[in-house]
Scaffold this motif. Structure first.
Motif, mmCIF file in Angstrom:
data_model
loop_
_atom_site.group_PDB
_atom_site.id
_atom_site.type_symbol
_atom_site.label_atom_id
_atom_site.label_comp_id
_atom_site.label_asym_id
_atom_site.label_seq_id
_atom_site.Cartn_x
_atom_site.Cartn_y
_atom_site.Cartn_z
ATOM 1 N N UNK A 1 1.017 -1.290 -0.101
ATOM 2 C CA UNK A 1 0.098 0.100 -0.019
ATOM 3 C C UNK A 1 0.927 1.132 -0.078
ATOM 4 N N UNK A 2 2.081 1.077 -0.091
ATOM 5 C CA UNK A 2 3.208 2.196 -0.050
ATOM 6 C C UNK A 2 3.630 2.543 -1.263
ATOM 7 N N UNK A 3 4.070 3.768 -1.564
ATOM 8 C CA UNK A 3 4.323 4.472 -2.948
ATOM 9 C C UNK A 3 5.149 3.836 -3.666
ATOM 10 N N UNK A 4 6.298 3.173 -3.313
ATOM 11 C CA UNK A 4 7.271 2.643 -4.030
ATOM 12 C C UNK A 4 6.924 1.287 -4.420
ATOM 13 N N UNK A 5 6.076 0.497 -3.835
ATOM 14 C CA UNK A 5 5.735 -0.686 -4.281
ATOM 15 C C UNK A 5 4.337 -0.417 -5.205
ATOM 16 N N UNK A 6 3.506 0.426 -5.046
ATOM 17 C CA UNK A 6 2.312 1.061 -6.039
ATOM 18 C C UNK A 6 3.089 1.561 -7.327
ATOM 19 N N UNK A 7 3.840 2.053 -7.278
ATOM 20 C CA UNK A 7 4.717 2.794 -8.435
ATOM 21 C C UNK A 7 5.222 1.651 -9.279
ATOM 22 N N UNK A 8 5.963 0.570 -8.592
ATOM 23 C CA UNK A 8 6.510 -0.482 -9.406
ATOM 24 C C UNK A 8 5.573 -1.331 -10.015
ATOM 25 N N UNK A 9 4.501 -1.394 -9.259
ATOM 26 C CA UNK A 9 3.477 -2.454 -9.632
ATOM 27 C C UNK A 9 2.770 -1.886 -10.927
ATOM 28 N N UNK A 10 2.363 -0.400 -10.812
ATOM 29 C CA UNK A 10 1.933 0.188 -11.868
ATOM 30 C C UNK A 10 2.580 0.142 -13.231
ATOM 31 N N UNK A 11 4.054 0.263 -13.063
ATOM 32 C CA UNK A 11 4.946 0.469 -14.099
ATOM 33 C C UNK A 11 4.959 -0.999 -14.905
#
Length: 329
Positions: free
Chosen positions: A193-203
């Motif tokens: 639920x944190x930014x780095x994980x969310x950003x990586x998953x989205x990319x």
């Protein structure tokens, strides 16, 4: 008589895994507590827990912090030498719609931990607070001496309450307590639920990254290895009476990188590491959010020699390598 084991609550959590592993590596016996709830995918928590189960000297207890009877039994059985309390209901945005989860875990659960420490001879309680206690403070960087009277989310309010309750216990019962105001922590085994994980998953998946405040956000991203080093040093440094000028063996520290990063820069580094372009969705500011966090870590550096050692580029490379491995990409 107390045994010499250390209790780590939230042991199947992100920071809990790293702290428990380091304590075990240093030869401590560790009892890990977690309720393995489904705030995010329990499979990730179970995978972290499996790592700890393979270590000699580790024992696991699946208990909910708010279960008073079970918590009383746990402390009476083990009489822990020290407690590292990292379990909590996290998340600023989730707290807007799920207030009771925060009252149960972060308030009732925290009092159960304090009561266990008070009645069963714990020599030092180290507990997780949060940079969110600074609310919408405009003065940067955030100092532990700054006022924290205006939390702008229920999550932040519960963390501020933890600091106040811990101080009162310290004052009344001479219980040494150390509160850690964690700034945005990231790294291998991080929370989904944190930014780095969310950003990586989205990319990776080719879905849009939601950038609030149109991307004009700065966060003091702090690598979990740096955080773990600070926690381990502080576990062995119980505060003395009145160290922070308040007549109790209680201290509070900022634990951060002392160097905020633009979210747009974080996305750019992830794009480079993943070899793919991000789809950016620019959104307005979210309720309960702040535009910037920036930790003044002067006191932590003075008392422990702490120096953040991980650049955002190295830290994100580290995270992406773990992400690829864990998700078999």
């Amino acid at each position: 008589m107390a045994d010499q084991s250390i209790l780590v609550t939230g042991a199947a959590g992100f920071i809990g895994l790293h702290v428990a592993r380091r304590l075990l590596a240093e030869g401590h016996a560790v009892v890990g507590l977690d309720n393995l709830n489904d705030y995010y995918d329990p499979a990730l928590k179970c995978a972290r827990l499996e790592i700890l189960r393979r270590e000699q000297g580790f024992a696991f207890e699946q208990i909910d912090l708010a279960d008073r009877a079970s918590m009383e039994r746990l402390f009476a059985t083990h009489r822990f030498a020290k407690v590292v309390h990292l379990a909590a209901q996290p998340g600023v945005r989730y707290s807007i719609d799920h207030p009771h989860a925060y009252v149960d875990a972060n308030l009732a659960g925290f009092v159960n931990v304090l009561e266990g420490c008070r009645h069963h001879g714990c020599g030092h309680l180290v507990y997780a607070s949060s940079s969110s206690v600074y609310g919408a403070n405009a003065k940067m960087p955030f100092s532990v001496d700054d006022k924290t009277d205006h939390p702008i989310s229920l999550y932040a309010a519960t963390k501020k309450a933890n600091e106040l309750i811990a101080h009162s216990y310290s004052h009344l019962y001479r219980l040494p307590v150390t509160g850690l105001r964690f700034f945005t922590i990231y790294g291998p085994w991080g929370r989904p639920d944190m930014a780095v994980y969310l950003f990586t998953k989205a990319i990776v998946e080719g879905t849009p990254i939601r950038l609030f405040n149109h991307g004009r956000m700065r966060r003091d991203f702090t690598h979990v290895e740096d955080v773990t080093r600070a926690v381990l040093q502080l576990v062995d440094q119980a505060p003395r009476d009145g160290e922070q000028g308040a007549g109790a063996p209680a201290k509070i520290y900022n634990v951060g990188n002392n160097h905020p990063e633009e979210l747009t820069h974080v996305v750019a580094v992830l794009e480079r590491e993943l070899g793919r372009a991000a789809i950016r969705e620019m959104l307005p500011m979210q309720p309960g959010d702040v535009t910037e966090t920036f930790a003044d870590v002067t006191e932590l550096m003075r008392d422990t020699g702490f120096r953040p050692q991980t650049s955002i580029e190295d830290g994100l490379r580290d995270f992406v390598a773990w992400y690829r491995d864990y998700h078999r990409i």
